[in-house]
Design a protein around this motif. Structure first.
Motif, PDB file in Angstrom:
ATOM      1  N   GLY A  94       4.174   0.022  -5.204  1.00 32.37           N
ATOM      2  CA  GLY A  94       5.436  -0.662  -5.000  1.00 32.37           C
ATOM      3  C   GLY A  94       6.585   0.204  -5.474  1.00 32.37           C
ATOM      4  N   CYS A  95       7.767  -0.047  -4.967  1.00 36.14           N
ATOM      5  CA  CYS A  95       8.960   0.672  -5.417  1.00 36.14           C
ATOM      6  C   CYS A  95       9.454   0.066  -6.728  1.00 36.14           C
ATOM      7  CB  CYS A  95      10.048   0.609  -4.352  1.00 36.14           C
ATOM      8  SG  CYS A  95       9.641   1.546  -2.843  1.00 36.14           S
ATOM      9  N   ASN A  96      10.345   0.769  -7.411  1.00 38.08           N
ATOM     10  CA  ASN A  96      10.853   0.290  -8.689  1.00 38.08           C
ATOM     11  C   ASN A  96      12.366   0.464  -8.770  1.00 38.08           C
ATOM     12  OD1 ASN A  96      11.423   3.042  -9.891  1.00 38.08           O
ATOM     13  ND2 ASN A  96       9.216   3.229  -9.558  1.00 38.08           N
ATOM     14  N   LYS A 112      -0.421  -6.870 -14.965  1.00 37.03           N
ATOM     15  CA  LYS A 112       0.417  -5.675 -15.017  1.00 37.03           C
ATOM     16  C   LYS A 112       0.554  -5.138 -13.595  1.00 37.03           C
ATOM     17  CE  LYS A 112      -1.396  -1.720 -16.176  1.00 37.03           C
ATOM     18  NZ  LYS A 112      -2.041  -0.592 -16.899  1.00 37.03           N
ATOM     19  N   LYS A 113       1.387  -4.129 -13.430  1.00 38.01           N
ATOM     20  CA  LYS A 113       1.616  -3.587 -12.093  1.00 38.01           C
ATOM     21  C   LYS A 113       0.550  -2.540 -11.764  1.00 38.01           C
ATOM     22  CE  LYS A 113       5.235  -1.742  -9.091  1.00 38.01           C
ATOM     23  NZ  LYS A 113       6.660  -1.330  -9.003  1.00 38.01           N
ATOM     24  N   TYR A 114      -0.127  -2.751 -10.655  1.00 35.80           N
ATOM     25  CA  TYR A 114      -1.142  -1.808 -10.194  1.00 35.80           C
ATOM     26  C   TYR A 114      -0.736  -1.228  -8.839  1.00 35.80           C
ATOM     27  CZ  TYR A 114      -4.370  -3.742 -13.687  1.00 35.80           C
ATOM     28  OH  TYR A 114      -4.958  -4.144 -14.855  1.00 35.80           O
ATOM     29  N   SER A 115      -1.263  -0.044  -8.552  1.00 34.56           N
ATOM     30  CA  SER A 115      -1.178   0.521  -7.208  1.00 34.56           C
ATOM     31  C   SER A 115      -2.509   0.264  -6.508  1.00 34.56           C
ATOM     32  CB  SER A 115      -0.909   2.027  -7.268  1.00 34.56           C
ATOM     33  OG  SER A 115       0.322   2.300  -7.878  1.00 34.56           O
ATOM     34  N   ALA A 116      -2.490   0.341  -5.194  1.00 35.01           N
ATOM     35  CA  ALA A 116      -3.728   0.181  -4.436  1.00 35.01           C
ATOM     36  C   ALA A 116      -4.525   1.482  -4.470  1.00 35.01           C
ATOM     37  CB  ALA A 116      -3.417  -0.200  -2.987  1.00 35.01           C
ATOM     38  N   HIS A 117      -5.845   1.359  -4.555  1.00 34.16           N
ATOM     39  CA  HIS A 117      -6.703   2.538  -4.399  1.00 34.16           C
ATOM     40  C   HIS A 117      -6.408   3.156  -3.030  1.00 34.16           C
ATOM     41  CE1 HIS A 117     -10.344   4.848  -3.503  1.00 34.16           C
ATOM     42  NE2 HIS A 117     -10.520   4.919  -4.812  1.00 34.16           N
ATOM     43  N   PRO A 118      -6.448   4.480  -2.889  1.00 36.62           N
ATOM     44  CA  PRO A 118      -6.107   5.112  -1.607  1.00 36.62           C
ATOM     45  C   PRO A 118      -6.853   4.541  -0.409  1.00 36.62           C
ATOM     46  CG  PRO A 118      -6.263   6.785  -3.298  1.00 36.62           C
ATOM     47  CD  PRO A 118      -6.697   5.495  -3.944  1.00 36.62           C
ATOM     48  N   CYS A 119      -8.126   4.169  -0.582  1.00 38.15           N
ATOM     49  CA  CYS A 119      -8.882   3.618   0.547  1.00 38.15           C
ATOM     50  C   CYS A 119      -8.386   2.217   0.900  1.00 38.15           C
ATOM     51  CB  CYS A 119     -10.376   3.592   0.217  1.00 38.15           C
ATOM     52  SG  CYS A 119     -11.418   3.228   1.652  1.00 38.15           S
TER      53      CYS A 119
END
Length: 217
Positions: A55-57, A81-88
């Motif tokens: 996500g953007c911040n 908490k804020k997570y990013s998606a795994h690349p897959c």
């Protein structure tokens, strides 16, 4: 840049690439930036955040014009908490949904069932202590606790949270994180011996590895 100084001539000939043994590549998955410089949108991989399933911040250039669907990953991962998606997982989302509204239409229970029906699910739960505990708790919890517990599974297998396994949408199965990785350029899961060649524009296999892989094995 680093140069493979392994001296065996037969192996040197086998592993020579377009730069005669010189491998200058960095892992493209590690080039993530803290912010994007977009002026609007953030709906394509040209956005530095979107490209890496993040996500953007408040530091990003997009501000109120942002339409990055990865701003809404708490739908899968919860608000812990804020997570990013795994690349897959990120690649699968980009392929299957177009915006945040569509992202929130994904049936989380069906996604969980898809993961639990994978061929290596039982093996992964046996060898990974955290996954094994998750299964035991899942079988006993009340219905009103299942969403939070489901999101815990997604955090383990679909986010950037460090874990022994991740769920590969490319292969429809569990993969060990130290045996496979998902190249964000090629958009596919490949073996740990494969690395992305900037000249060939694809992931390639070789006994001689880029330096970044020395520190991850």
């Amino acid at each position: 840049m680093w140069i493979d100084d392994y001296s065996d001539s037969a192996d040197e000939q086998q592993n020579q690439g377009p730069k005669s043994g010189q491998i200058t590549e960095k892992n493209p998955n590690y080039e993530k930036k803290d912010k994007c410089n977009c002026s609007k949108g953030c709906t394509k991989r040209t956005c530095a955040c979107f490209k890496f399933g993040s996500g953007c911040n408040s530091s990003c250039g997009c501000q109120s014009s942002c339409q990055n669907m990865f701003n809404n990953l708490e739908y899968f991962f919860g608000n812990e908490k804020k997570y990013s998606a795994h690349p897959c997982f990120s690649s699968w989302l980009v392929e299957n949904v177009k915006n945040a509204d569509a992202l929130k239409q994904i049936d989380r229970n069906q996604l969980r069932e898809r993961i639990m029906q994978a061929a290596c699910y039982s093996d992964a739960c046996e060898f990974d202590h955290e996954l094994g505990e998750w299964v035991e708790e899942w079988n006993d919890i009340d219905d009103d606790e299942k969403l939070n517990h489901m999101q815990k599974l997604f955090r383990m297998l679909l986010s950037n949270k460090l874990s022994s396994y991740y769920y590969s949408f490319c292969r429809e199965d569990f993969e060990q994180d130290n045996c496979k990785w998902h190249c964000i350029v090629c958009q596919e899961c490949v073996g740990w011996r494969e690395w992305h060649c900037g000249e060939c524009k694809k992931c390639t296999y070789g006994v001689s590895l880029p330096q970044w892989m020395w520190w991850t094995k």
